[in-house]
Design an enzyme around this catalytic site. Structure first.
Site, PDB file in Angstrom:
ATOM      1  N   LYS A   1      -7.657 -18.213  -1.354  1.00 54.47           N
ATOM      2  CA  LYS A   1      -6.780 -18.987  -2.221  1.00 54.47           C
ATOM      3  C   LYS A   1      -6.968 -20.485  -1.981  1.00 54.47           C
ATOM      4  O   LYS A   1      -7.150 -20.907  -0.847  1.00 54.47           O
ATOM      5  CB  LYS A   1      -5.334 -18.592  -1.884  1.00 54.47           C
ATOM      6  CG  LYS A   1      -4.446 -18.582  -3.070  1.00 54.47           C
ATOM      7  CD  LYS A   1      -3.073 -18.072  -2.714  1.00 54.47           C
ATOM      8  CE  LYS A   1      -2.019 -18.858  -3.445  1.00 54.47           C
ATOM      9  NZ  LYS A   1      -2.394 -19.421  -4.748  1.00 54.47           N
TER      10      LYS A   1
ATOM     11  N   ASP B   1      -8.392  -8.778  -2.202  1.00 57.00           N
ATOM     12  CA  ASP B   1      -7.781  -9.710  -3.165  1.00 57.00           C
ATOM     13  C   ASP B   1      -6.311  -9.937  -2.798  1.00 57.00           C
ATOM     14  O   ASP B   1      -5.482 -10.165  -3.669  1.00 57.00           O
ATOM     15  CB  ASP B   1      -7.923  -9.091  -4.582  1.00 57.00           C
ATOM     16  CG  ASP B   1      -7.535 -10.052  -5.700  1.00 57.00           C
ATOM     17  OD1 ASP B   1      -7.559 -11.276  -5.488  1.00 57.00           O
ATOM     18  OD2 ASP B   1      -7.203  -9.564  -6.809  1.00 57.00           O
TER      19      ASP B   1
ATOM     20  N   SER C   1      -7.735  -8.818 -13.469  1.00 58.29           N
ATOM     21  CA  SER C   1      -8.500  -9.287 -12.292  1.00 58.29           C
ATOM     22  C   SER C   1      -9.799  -8.532 -12.129  1.00 58.29           C
ATOM     23  O   SER C   1     -10.658  -8.953 -11.368  1.00 58.29           O
ATOM     24  CB  SER C   1      -7.768  -9.090 -10.973  1.00 58.29           C
ATOM     25  OG  SER C   1      -6.452  -9.209 -11.052  1.00 58.29           O
TER      26      SER C   1
ATOM     27  N   ALA D   1      -3.426  -3.072  -5.585  1.00 50.92           N
ATOM     28  CA  ALA D   1      -2.602  -2.706  -6.757  1.00 50.92           C
ATOM     29  C   ALA D   1      -2.613  -3.793  -7.835  1.00 50.92           C
ATOM     30  O   ALA D   1      -2.660  -4.972  -7.499  1.00 50.92           O
ATOM     31  CB  ALA D   1      -1.160  -2.460  -6.285  1.00 50.92           C
ATOM     32  N   PRO D   2      -2.600  -3.422  -9.099  1.00 47.34           N
ATOM     33  CA  PRO D   2      -2.576  -2.040  -9.637  1.00 47.34           C
ATOM     34  C   PRO D   2      -3.951  -1.361  -9.726  1.00 47.34           C
ATOM     35  O   PRO D   2      -4.016  -0.193 -10.059  1.00 47.34           O
ATOM     36  CB  PRO D   2      -2.000  -2.246 -11.041  1.00 47.34           C
ATOM     37  CG  PRO D   2      -2.456  -3.629 -11.421  1.00 47.34           C
ATOM     38  CD  PRO D   2      -2.478  -4.435 -10.155  1.00 47.34           C
ATOM     39  N   GLY D   3      -5.047  -2.082  -9.426  1.00 47.80           N
ATOM     40  CA  GLY D   3      -6.316  -1.356  -9.343  1.00 47.80           C
ATOM     41  C   GLY D   3      -7.493  -1.902 -10.131  1.00 47.80           C
ATOM     42  O   GLY D   3      -8.485  -1.200 -10.319  1.00 47.80           O
ATOM     43  N   GLY D   4      -7.405  -3.153 -10.561  1.00 45.68           N
ATOM     44  CA  GLY D   4      -8.522  -3.732 -11.317  1.00 45.68           C
ATOM     45  C   GLY D   4      -9.826  -3.767 -10.518  1.00 45.68           C
ATOM     46  O   GLY D   4     -10.907  -3.492 -11.053  1.00 45.68           O
TER      47      GLY D   4
ATOM     48  N   ASP E   1      -2.343  -0.952  -0.393  1.00 42.95           N
ATOM     49  CA  ASP E   1      -1.351  -1.856  -0.995  1.00 42.95           C
ATOM     50  C   ASP E   1      -0.003  -1.151  -0.984  1.00 42.95           C
ATOM     51  O   ASP E   1       0.055   0.069  -1.213  1.00 42.95           O
ATOM     52  CB  ASP E   1      -1.745  -2.204  -2.448  1.00 42.95           C
ATOM     53  CG  ASP E   1      -1.109  -3.507  -2.940  1.00 42.95           C
ATOM     54  OD1 ASP E   1       0.123  -3.643  -2.841  1.00 42.95           O
ATOM     55  OD2 ASP E   1      -1.864  -4.375  -3.408  1.00 42.95           O
TER      56      ASP E   1
HETATM   57  C1  LIG Z   1      -3.681 -10.276  -6.992  1.00 43.27           C
HETATM   58  S1  LIG Z   1      -3.000  -8.764  -6.569  1.00 43.27           S
HETATM   59  C2  LIG Z   1      -4.375  -7.716  -6.512  1.00 43.27           C
HETATM   60  C3  LIG Z   1      -4.880  -7.322  -7.835  1.00 43.27           C
HETATM   61  C4  LIG Z   1      -5.964  -6.271  -7.748  1.00 43.27           C
HETATM   62  N1  LIG Z   1      -7.166  -6.783  -7.119  1.00 43.27           N
HETATM   63  C5  LIG Z   1      -6.322  -5.770  -9.116  1.00 43.27           C
HETATM   64  O1  LIG Z   1      -7.427  -6.082  -9.576  1.00 43.27           O
HETATM   65  O2  LIG Z   1      -5.530  -5.083  -9.745  1.00 43.27           O
HETATM   66  C6  LIG Z   1      -2.608  -8.968  -4.890  1.00 43.27           C
HETATM   67  C7  LIG Z   1      -2.122  -7.703  -4.226  1.00 43.27           C
HETATM   68  O3  LIG Z   1      -2.144  -7.924  -2.825  1.00 43.27           O
HETATM   69  C8  LIG Z   1      -1.110  -7.181  -2.270  1.00 43.27           C
HETATM   70  N2  LIG Z   1      -0.863  -7.682  -0.905  1.00 43.27           N
HETATM   71  C9  LIG Z   1      -0.465  -8.916  -0.509  1.00 43.27           C
HETATM   72  N3  LIG Z   1      -0.372  -8.962   0.836  1.00 43.27           N
HETATM   73  C10 LIG Z   1      -0.738  -7.747   1.270  1.00 43.27           C
HETATM   74  C11 LIG Z   1      -0.835  -7.151   2.570  1.00 43.27           C
HETATM   75  N4  LIG Z   1      -0.566  -7.845   3.656  1.00 43.27           N
HETATM   76  N5  LIG Z   1      -1.250  -5.874   2.655  1.00 43.27           N
HETATM   77  C12 LIG Z   1      -1.555  -5.148   1.549  1.00 43.27           C
HETATM   78  N6  LIG Z   1      -1.468  -5.649   0.303  1.00 43.27           N
HETATM   79  C13 LIG Z   1      -1.052  -6.924   0.167  1.00 43.27           C
HETATM   80  C14 LIG Z   1       0.051  -7.349  -3.236  1.00 43.27           C
HETATM   81  O4  LIG Z   1       0.963  -6.280  -3.121  1.00 43.27           O
HETATM   82  C15 LIG Z   1      -0.674  -7.351  -4.578  1.00 43.27           C
HETATM   83  O5  LIG Z   1      -0.645  -6.070  -5.178  1.00 43.27           O
END
Ligand SMILES: C[S@@+](CC[C@H](N)C(=O)[O-])C[C@H]1O[C@@H](n2cnc3c(N)ncnc32)[C@H](O)[C@@H]1O
Length: 359
Positions: A310, A281, A192, A225-228, A244
């Site tokens: 989304k 994200d 991502s 998470a994971p941090g991209g 996260d």
């Molecule tokens: C698509 S992933 C993010 C990927 C991240 N941007 C990366 O580049 O690695 C979506 C993340 O949103 C987190 N998430 C979803 N709802 C959330 C909330 N209400 N509060 C915090 N994190 C949330 C999920 O745990 C998940 O790790």
């Protein structure tokens, strides 16, 4: 007949078509659509031939969410011979106009990928032939996309068929078919990362990076998470608060630039008003994210925000319009001036990316 050819992600032709038809009609320009299903191509055939150029002059491409690139047709489909293809193209163009650059394009499909080899081979002799005929100015090396000028597009539907057209350099994508080819950084913990990399490239002009995208800034990453995405902020020298419940990559934590808080992104409020960037994200209902983003900006918790919304399975264009309207309404209620742009970027799939800031 004059048409506008629009490039979008394959599978999103309906949204791309609905959007150009609606936004052209606001400018009193009308036409009918021809969608090339799953080929990422839309033809908008205009009733009035003069409206092709008029539309790409008046409607900023940045205002179109689902269109990556566009051009106005100069010719219908031209049948190309097996030999002397360059001559056939030169002849079809005539000598009336001169262009500053050439884009060799093809549908964004598997067949299209095969065609790209053919296009690469043809590009050199075609450029030479066009220069010799003075259809292409010799400026290519000094030409940059921010300046006035026009770009010649050759859209190859196969090795035997091409459509020729032009766009205005200032109101088209500098990338072939609107696709920036970004390299995946091997140190990033997720793919991502390319989404945020592309978003910065697309939304923030390069000559403003030193003030808007620079080392020492504080950033918050919701749903990190994971941090991209955090990786993109860290590599630009920023200090990041990553929110996260999931784990962050050790390699990022080791940089000393990341504070990880395991909590709900909708509940987190920064302690100090020193955050410049908010990125988000979280896979969440887009209306909820839209509301949260406008609150952050209106409360002064951040200066600029980039976030994903989304897309639903159906009614994608109308849903996106509603989500963006929620943000506009919040800003308008507070009488603030703002910048708000949304794009279905190349590295986006079932989401769009939005940039917002108050000005
Ligand atoms: C698509 S992933 C993010 C990927 C991240 N941007 C990366 O580049 O690695 C979506 C993340 O949103 C987190 N998430 C979803 N709802 C959330 C909330 N209400 N509060 C915090 N994190 C949330 C999920 O745990 C998940 O790790």
């Amino acid at each position: 007949m004059t048409s506008i050819v629009l490039y979008c992600r394959p599978g999103f032709e309906k949204e791309c078509g609905a959007e150009i038809q609606e936004k052209a009609s606001w400018n009193e320009m009308y036409g009918y659509l021809e969608l090339k299903k799953n080929q990422g191509l839309v033809f908008f055939h205009l009733h009035d031939a003069a409206h092709g150029e008029a539309l790409i002059k008046t409607l900023p491409l940045k205002r179109l969410i689902f269109t990556r690139q566009w051009f106005v047709t100069l010719t219908d489909k031209i049948a190309l011979p097996n030999y002397n293809r360059v001559e056939a193209i030169v002849e079809a163009l005539g000598s009336e106009w001169q262009y500053d650059d050439l884009r060799m394009e093809m549908p964004d499909t598997n067949d299209g990928k095969e065609l790209s080899k053919f296009c690469r081979k043809l590009a050199v002799p075609l450029r030479q032939g066009l220069r010799k005929a003075k259809i292409l100015s010799g400026k290519k090396d000094s030409f940059n996309a921010d300046q006035d000028g026009s770009v010649l597009h050759a859209l190859f539907l196969s090795g035997q068929e091409v459509i020729l057209g032009f766009s205005l350099a200032q109101n088209s994508s500098p990338h072939v078919m609107g696709i920036p080819r970004l390299k995946f950084p091997s140190q990033s913990p997720s793919r991502s990362t390319l989404k945020l990399d592309e978003a910065f490239l697309y939304f923030i002009p390069r000559d403003e990076w030193e003030t808007r995208l620079t080392s020492g800034m504080n950033a918050v990453d919701l749903g990190s998470a994971p941090g991209g995405w955090t990786y993109q902020l860290v590599r630009r020298g920023m200090m990041v608060t990553a929110i996260d419940n999931g784990p962050m990559a050790e390699s990022l934590m080791e940089t000393g630039q990341v504070k990880h808080k395991m909590m709900d992104g909708f509940k987190y409020v920064p302690m100090k008003q020193n955050v410049y960037w908010l990125v988000c994200d979280m896979i969440e209902k887009p209306q909820r994210v839209a509301k949260l983003m406008s609150e952050w900006l209106l409360n002064g918790y951040c200066k600029e925000a980039i976030f994903n919304l989304k897309l639903p399975m159906k009614g994608r264009y109308s849903q996106v319009t509603n989500d963006l309207q929620t943000i506009k309404n919040a800003f308008n209620e507070h009488n603030v001036k703002y910048e708000l742009y949304a794009k279905h970027l190349y590295y986006d799939r079932e989401e769009i990316t939005v940039h917002a800031r108050l000005i």
